[in-house]
Design a protein around this motif. Structure first.
Motif, PDB file in Angstrom:
ATOM      1  N   LYS A  94     -16.286   4.947 -21.364  1.00 54.84           N
ATOM      2  CA  LYS A  94     -17.455   4.293 -20.785  1.00 54.84           C
ATOM      3  C   LYS A  94     -17.443   2.798 -21.089  1.00 54.84           C
ATOM      4  O   LYS A  94     -17.763   1.967 -20.227  1.00 54.84           O
ATOM      5  CB  LYS A  94     -18.728   4.933 -21.332  1.00 54.84           C
ATOM      6  CG  LYS A  94     -20.010   4.374 -20.761  1.00 54.84           C
ATOM      7  CD  LYS A  94     -21.233   5.094 -21.321  1.00 54.84           C
ATOM      8  CE  LYS A  94     -22.524   4.513 -20.758  1.00 54.84           C
ATOM      9  NZ  LYS A  94     -23.723   5.216 -21.321  1.00 54.84           N
ATOM     10  N   GLY A  95     -17.056   2.443 -22.318  1.00 55.35           N
ATOM     11  CA  GLY A  95     -16.977   1.035 -22.680  1.00 55.35           C
ATOM     12  C   GLY A  95     -15.909   0.292 -21.905  1.00 55.35           C
ATOM     13  O   GLY A  95     -16.106  -0.855 -21.501  1.00 55.35           O
ATOM     14  N   PRO A  99     -18.886  -3.359 -17.171  1.00 54.32           N
ATOM     15  CA  PRO A  99     -18.578  -4.756 -16.841  1.00 54.32           C
ATOM     16  C   PRO A  99     -18.888  -5.737 -17.956  1.00 54.32           C
ATOM     17  O   PRO A  99     -18.345  -6.845 -17.962  1.00 54.32           O
ATOM     18  CB  PRO A  99     -19.458  -5.021 -15.609  1.00 54.32           C
ATOM     19  CG  PRO A  99     -20.570  -4.019 -15.702  1.00 54.32           C
ATOM     20  CD  PRO A  99     -19.960  -2.802 -16.327  1.00 54.32           C
ATOM     21  N   SER A 100     -19.721  -5.355 -18.922  1.00 49.61           N
ATOM     22  CA  SER A 100     -20.107  -6.274 -19.995  1.00 49.61           C
ATOM     23  C   SER A 100     -19.216  -6.170 -21.217  1.00 49.61           C
ATOM     24  O   SER A 100     -19.382  -6.940 -22.166  1.00 49.61           O
ATOM     25  CB  SER A 100     -21.556  -6.026 -20.413  1.00 49.61           C
ATOM     26  OG  SER A 100     -21.704  -4.700 -20.901  1.00 49.61           O
ATOM     27  N   GLU A 122     -20.509  -8.784 -23.939  1.00 50.83           N
ATOM     28  CA  GLU A 122     -21.420  -9.803 -23.425  1.00 50.83           C
ATOM     29  C   GLU A 122     -22.847  -9.271 -23.412  1.00 50.83           C
ATOM     30  O   GLU A 122     -23.091  -8.073 -23.272  1.00 50.83           O
ATOM     31  CB  GLU A 122     -21.009 -10.202 -22.015  1.00 50.83           C
ATOM     32  CG  GLU A 122     -19.597 -10.772 -21.922  1.00 50.83           C
ATOM     33  CD  GLU A 122     -19.227 -11.163 -20.501  1.00 50.83           C
ATOM     34  OE1 GLU A 122     -19.549 -12.296 -20.101  1.00 50.83           O
ATOM     35  OE2 GLU A 122     -18.623 -10.319 -19.796  1.00 50.83           O
ATOM     36  N   GLY A 123     -23.806 -10.189 -23.567  1.00 48.24           N
ATOM     37  CA  GLY A 123     -25.209  -9.844 -23.412  1.00 48.24           C
ATOM     38  C   GLY A 123     -25.899  -9.310 -24.647  1.00 48.24           C
ATOM     39  O   GLY A 123     -27.027  -8.831 -24.560  1.00 48.24           O
ATOM     40  N   THR A 124     -25.251  -9.365 -25.809  1.00 49.71           N
ATOM     41  CA  THR A 124     -25.873  -8.896 -27.046  1.00 49.71           C
ATOM     42  C   THR A 124     -26.307 -10.084 -27.899  1.00 49.71           C
ATOM     43  O   THR A 124     -25.768 -11.190 -27.778  1.00 49.71           O
ATOM     44  CB  THR A 124     -24.897  -8.034 -27.850  1.00 49.71           C
ATOM     45  OG1 THR A 124     -23.698  -8.792 -28.098  1.00 49.71           O
ATOM     46  CG2 THR A 124     -24.540  -6.764 -27.088  1.00 49.71           C
TER      47      THR A 124
END
Length: 216
Positions: A94-95, A99-100, A122-124
């Motif tokens: 899944k990782g 896309p992130s 990304e995004g964390t």
């Protein structure tokens, strides 16, 4: 330079508790010492992007290294719960597809076996770095013990940092367990500085980790 935040009191979350036997970084270092073996010749390896076919190998690597490094400090039920959540083949797949997240692997040139991997996410963020702009996380960096000290980790880290710069990020951040002194020293040698702390849970076990950052 990153400012060092003021110390704060950290309380357990409702329904969870800290492990009394690992209440300080010093306490976690009391595990039995293992005999050192002769350092093998540094391996020849290559770096590439992970594919879904790598998911089982990455999952096995992650679970093995995590258990070896941290298992002594975590109650077995909590350890098993965390490994099921974070290091099942389906979770890794899944990782890889998300896309992130961007996962790269180090493979031994002799047999193409996955010997290490790193993950850029990304995004964390965390509260102690919420005011920083263009930040991205080095979320995972794992190498089999037999290949540690052979430049695999540094090569993976350099590649992840390049990926981050290519995406126009300015700061790399990561979390490292407060008791993992060896990793802390390695990251400091690579230019990372401690800027805060956070809690993280594995099953019902609450641990404390450092937040470290580096200008890219």
């Amino acid at each position: 330079m990153f400012a060092q935040p003021a110390a704060s009191v950290v309380l357990p979350l409702p329904g969870y508790s800290f492990n009394a036997h690992i209440s300080s970084p010093a306490a976690v270092q009391l595990r039995p010492k293992t005999e050192r073996t002769q350092t093998p010749t540094p391996p020849s390896f290559s770096i590439r992007a992970a594919t879904v076919q790598d998911a089982p190998a990455i999952a096995e690597l992650g679970a093995t290294v995590f258990s070896t490094t941290f298992g002594f400090s975590i109650p077995t039920p909590d350890l098993n719960t965390y490994l099921d959540e974070a290091y099942s083949a389906s979770a890794i797949e899944k990782g890889i597809l998300a896309p992130s997240t961007h996962i790269i692997v180090a493979c031994a040139n002799t047999d193409n076996r996955v010997i290490g991997f790193a993950q850029l996410t990304e995004g964390t963020s965390e509260p102690c770095i919420a005011d920083l702009e263009r930040v991205v996380e080095l979320q995972r960096l794992y190498i089999y013990a037999d290949f540690q000290g052979a430049g695999v980790g540094r090569t993976l880290t350099r590649e992840v940092e390049k990926m981050a710069r290519d995406r126009r990020y300015r700061i790399m951040w990561l979390g490292v367990w407060e008791g993992n002194f060896k990793a802390q020293r390695v990251y400091e040698a690579m230019g990372y500085s401690r800027v805060g702390e956070r809690e993280f849970k594995m099953g019902r076990c609450i641990q404390t980790g450092w937040i470290m950052c580096k200008d890219l």
